[in-house]
Design an enzyme around this catalytic site. Structure first.
Site, PDB file in Angstrom:
ATOM      1  N   HIS A  14       0.859  -1.186   0.000  1.00  0.00           N
ATOM      2  CA  HIS A  14       0.000   0.000   0.000  1.00  0.00           C
ATOM      3  C   HIS A  14       0.891   1.230   0.000  1.00  0.00           C
ATOM      4  CE1 HIS A  14       1.080   0.162   4.195  1.00  0.00           C
ATOM      5  NE2 HIS A  14       0.504  -1.008   4.422  1.00  0.00           N
ATOM      6  N   HIS A  37       4.008   1.239   2.081  1.00  0.00           N
ATOM      7  CA  HIS A  37       5.148   0.515   1.487  1.00  0.00           C
ATOM      8  C   HIS A  37       5.754   1.305   0.333  1.00  0.00           C
ATOM      9  CE1 HIS A  37       2.752  -3.092   2.983  1.00  0.00           C
ATOM     10  NE2 HIS A  37       3.922  -3.257   3.574  1.00  0.00           N
ATOM     11  N   GLY A  41       8.487   0.675   8.375  1.00  0.00           N
ATOM     12  CA  GLY A  41       7.481   1.705   8.624  1.00  0.00           C
ATOM     13  C   GLY A  41       7.402   2.082  10.099  1.00  0.00           C
ATOM     14  N   SER A  63      -2.679  -0.077   6.333  1.00  0.00           N
ATOM     15  CA  SER A  63      -2.224  -1.396   6.763  1.00  0.00           C
ATOM     16  C   SER A  63      -2.726  -2.393   5.732  1.00  0.00           C
ATOM     17  CB  SER A  63      -2.836  -1.723   8.131  1.00  0.00           C
ATOM     18  OG  SER A  63      -2.835  -3.113   8.345  1.00  0.00           O
TER      19      SER A  63
HETATM   20  O1  PAF Z   1       6.481  -5.301   8.716  1.00  0.00           O
HETATM   21  C1  PAF Z   1       6.377  -6.342   8.039  1.00  0.00           C
HETATM   22  O2  PAF Z   1       5.809  -6.349   6.943  1.00  0.00           O
HETATM   23  C2  PAF Z   1       6.939  -7.633   8.582  1.00  0.00           C
HETATM   24  O3  PAF Z   1       6.804  -7.726   9.959  1.00  0.00           O
HETATM   25  C3  PAF Z   1       8.418  -7.861   8.185  1.00  0.00           C
HETATM   26  C4  PAF Z   1       9.332  -6.807   8.786  1.00  0.00           C
HETATM   27  C5  PAF Z   1       8.547  -7.845   6.663  1.00  0.00           C
HETATM   28  C6  PAF Z   1       8.880  -9.235   8.688  1.00  0.00           C
HETATM   29  O4  PAF Z   1       8.103 -10.257   8.180  1.00  0.00           O
END
Ligand code: PAF
Length: 287
Positions: free
Chosen positions: A34, A37, A147, A185
């Site tokens: 999203h 990211h 994040g 999220s």
């Molecule tokens: O934040 C996330 O998406 C996950 O906890 C991570 C850091 C990729 C570990 O699986």
């Protein structure tokens, strides 16, 4: 863009980039990308000359098997997003690659992993810390991006890098919100429209904490009560915690300090959501 499931191939691509003195950035994700990211990926693309995004839904960090099974996995969309943003390598391994049969080693970060999220989701941070160490060992980046929304997670990761002498810089990027305040999220797509409205109460509780401090209220217990009142008066929300903590240690102090963060967590219709708000400049995401 190269997409691979192979540890060896990632290592070769990274080694070639390192020979050319390129700065290597890694953005570990569980996919379902999203705007939160995409901000991490954009920062990586701006700062680095080789960007690796990892897409792996890590079962050991899920305490609830239903949560793991219904976690969204839109792989084609995620690959298109990475391509559009200029990612060089997508590492999308399967379970056996990350957890080879017979593997027994896990990473326990100690007390920091046992409070708040760790208390409500036993072994969650064991799962996170173990997979993050694996992903950092495979991709060997100069810098990795996480994040701020997962506030405790980024503290845990900073701690494990320090404790284990991992030579990687950790960058935390700010939380991205929808106009109604809901923090982005991957789980938000699981909320029905009425549940989404319920979920906005989390941000209102954080705003109450901020307003309390901005108004000069020094009684943190009273502010914490107001946060909980906001959440507990919202039908359909099961509250796990709502409090103000020190941004470095997550301790609940009674004294107002320069580095505090308000944190909340709860479930709406079985979908678990967390959020936080830095309450002053010193607890804002580090560049
Ligand atoms: O934040 C996330 O998406 C996950 O906890 C991570 C850091 C990729 C570990 O699986």
């Amino acid at each position: 863009m190269r997409t691979t499931e192979s540890v060896e191939e990632v290592r070769e691509l990274v080694a070639a980039a390192r020979r050319d003195s390129r700065r290597i950035g890694c953005v570990p994700t569980m996919g379902a990308l999203h705007r939160g990211h995409t901000n991490l990926i954009r920062s990586a693309v701006e700062d680095c000359q080789l960007v690796v995004v990892t897409l792996f839904v890590n079962s050991p960090q899920f305490d609830d098997p239903d949560d793991f099974h219904r976690y969204p996995r839109p792989l084609e969309d995620d690959l298109a997003t990475c391509q559009e943003l200029g990612v060089d390598v997508v590492f999308a391994p399967d379970d056996q690659t990350v957890y080879p049969p017979g593997g027994q080693t896990t990473i326990d970060v100690g007390p920091l992993g046992q409070i708040f999220e760790g208390h409500h989701r036993p072994d969650h941070f064991l799962g996170v810390a173990t997979v993050v160490v694996k992903l950092l060992n495979i991709t060997t980046p100069d810098v990795a991006y996480f994040g701020h929304k997962d506030f405790q997670q980024q503290l845990v990761i900073r701690r494990l890098c320090r404790d284990l002498h991992l030579p990687v810089e950790i960058v935390t990027c700010p939380t991205v919100r929808d106009p109604d305040g809901l923090a982005l999220s991957s789980r938000n797509v699981l909320l029905a429209s009425d549940q989404r409205i319920v979920a906005t109460s989390l941000f209102r509780a954080l705003e109450r904490a901020e307003a309390g401090l901005n108004n000069g209220e020094g009684d943190l217990q009273a502010i914490r009560r107001k946060m909980r009142d906001e959440l507990e008066s919202t039908p359909g929300l099961d509250v796990d915690y709502a409090t103000i903590v020190d941004a470095g240690t997550l301790e609940e102090t009674d004294e107002v300090t320069k580095s505090m963060v308000a944190i909340v967590a709860g479930s709406v219709g079985g979908v678990r959501l967390i959020d936080n708000l830095p309450l002053n400049t010193e607890s804002a995401p580090r560049p």
